[in-house]
Design an enzyme around this catalytic site. Structure first.
Site, mmCIF file in Angstrom:
data_model
loop_
_atom_site.group_PDB
_atom_site.id
_atom_site.type_symbol
_atom_site.label_atom_id
_atom_site.label_comp_id
_atom_site.label_asym_id
_atom_site.label_seq_id
_atom_site.Cartn_x
_atom_site.Cartn_y
_atom_site.Cartn_z
ATOM 1 N N LYS A 187 0.828 -1.226 0.000
ATOM 2 C CA LYS A 187 0.000 0.000 0.000
ATOM 3 C C LYS A 187 0.855 1.266 0.000
ATOM 4 O O LYS A 187 0.411 2.325 -0.454
ATOM 5 C CB LYS A 187 -0.966 -0.010 1.193
ATOM 6 C CG LYS A 187 -0.315 -0.154 2.565
ATOM 7 C CD LYS A 187 0.104 1.155 3.187
ATOM 8 C CE LYS A 187 0.873 0.907 4.480
ATOM 9 N NZ LYS A 187 1.318 2.162 5.127
ATOM 10 N N THR A 244 -3.317 5.678 4.257
ATOM 11 C CA THR A 244 -1.997 6.114 3.802
ATOM 12 C C THR A 244 -2.095 6.995 2.560
ATOM 13 O O THR A 244 -1.295 7.909 2.372
ATOM 14 C CB THR A 244 -1.098 4.895 3.520
ATOM 15 O OG1 THR A 244 -1.205 3.975 4.606
ATOM 16 C CG2 THR A 244 0.350 5.304 3.389
#
Length: 327
Positions: A187, A244
């Site tokens: 990610k 994120t």
């Protein structure tokens, strides 16, 4: 009350220490830096979390022996590129305590996930991986957070769940160590791309496409490497990806923004001043997608931005004009 060792005095290691200390545990943090240890011990502060005062039951050492002796759990919280070297230095002090990997990334030279490094360095020791959408800045001040502990061992999952859980932190358990690890590592690349997209002025439509197609790439590689597909749609996949990509707390997103401004990789590293896992992860993941023959156009394109001087705007054009296909 438990005695807990934390190997690493960066923002995440200290944030975990604050959370565990507030629950009444004795927390011992190893730091490679004498000044960081002094700040923790004498000033009750962390240079990465400047607004937080550390509880009195947190202690910091520069000695692995002092940090790990007589503890019941070890949390490893260093940049992924240092995991093997640091583990080699303290593995002699590990007795029956489980080792919980809290770092997210790969070993660059071997292309290993961090659980593979653990198994190679300390075979037959119990370990787990802790991951999920959890910025240090928020955990350190008690903002509600949910994470996942993944281990082959039920007793490790149950121990971490019991020690960590309170009204501010909820812990789920999983047996899918590989899936949890890969979600956390991969990610960061999409978050880096999100930073570039922000800086070059792309909009909400673009972000939705990036996150969705990015998750598809994570799932594609993660599944072929042994992760469970369902894991990538949970907290350690989709959840961590969202936080994120969208948060100003994210170093990976900030690094992408700086690349979008035209900075070089070295200039970005100097500007941020802390480890940026995404930059190393991009190179590793590019090699992995070639090794496993997995189609990852976002990863390939951002690799070319970093290492082959492709401009971010040209990268977007390449992605948008790829050959027609079904979803």
């Amino acid at each position: 009350m438990k005695k807990i060792a934390i190997v690493g005095s960066g923002s995440w290691g200290v944030a975990l220490g604050i959370h565990l200390a507030k629950s009444g545990n004795i927390v011992k943090i190893w730091s490679f830096d004498k000044e960081e240890a002094r700040l923790i011990n004498d000033e009750r502060s962390c240079k990465f979390l400047k607004k937080v005062r550390l509880p009195e039951n947190i202690y910091s050492y520069n000695s692995f022996k002092e940090t790990i002796e007589d503890t019941e759990i070890i949390l490893h919280v260093t940049p992924s590129k240092f995991v093997r070297d640091i583990l080699k230095q303290y593995k002699e002090y590990i007795k029956e305590q489980p080792l919980i990997m809290c770092s997210k990334g790969f070993e660059k030279d071997s292309l290993y996930t961090l659980d593979e490094v653990i198994k190679e360095e300390i075979p037959n020791k119990k370990y787990g991986v802790l991951s999920g959408p959890s910025h240090a800045e928020e955990v350190s001040i008690g903002i509600p957070t949910a994470m996942v502990i993944a281990s082959e061992y039920d007793e490790v999952n149950n121990l971490v769940q019991d020690v960590f859980m309170n009204e501010n932190v909820r812990i789920y358990t999983s047996k899918d160590v590989k899936g949890v690890e890969l979600g956390g590592a991969l990610k960061n690349i999409i978050a880096f791309c999100a930073g570039i997209a922000t800086e070059i002025g792309l909009g909400d439509n673009s972000f939705a496409a990036l996150i969705t197609r990015g998750l598809s790439e994570i799932n594609r590689l993660g599944s072929i490497m042994g992760g469970n597909k369902d894991t990538f749609y949970g907290l350690t996949g989709l959840g961590d990806l969202i936080v994120t990509c969208l948060s100003e707390h994210s170093r990976n997103r900030k690094a992408g923004k700086l690349i979008g401004k035209g900075m070089t990789v070295e200039e970005v590293k100097k500007e941020i001043g802390m480890t940026i896992e995404s930059i190393d992860n991009i190179e590793v993941t590019y090699k992995l997608c070639k090794m496993y023959n997995v189609e990852m156009p976002i990863v390939e394109t951002v690799y070319n931005v970093l290492y082959n001087k492709l401009s971010p705007k040209e990268a977007v054009k390449i992605l948008m004009t790829r050959q027609k296909k079904s979803e």
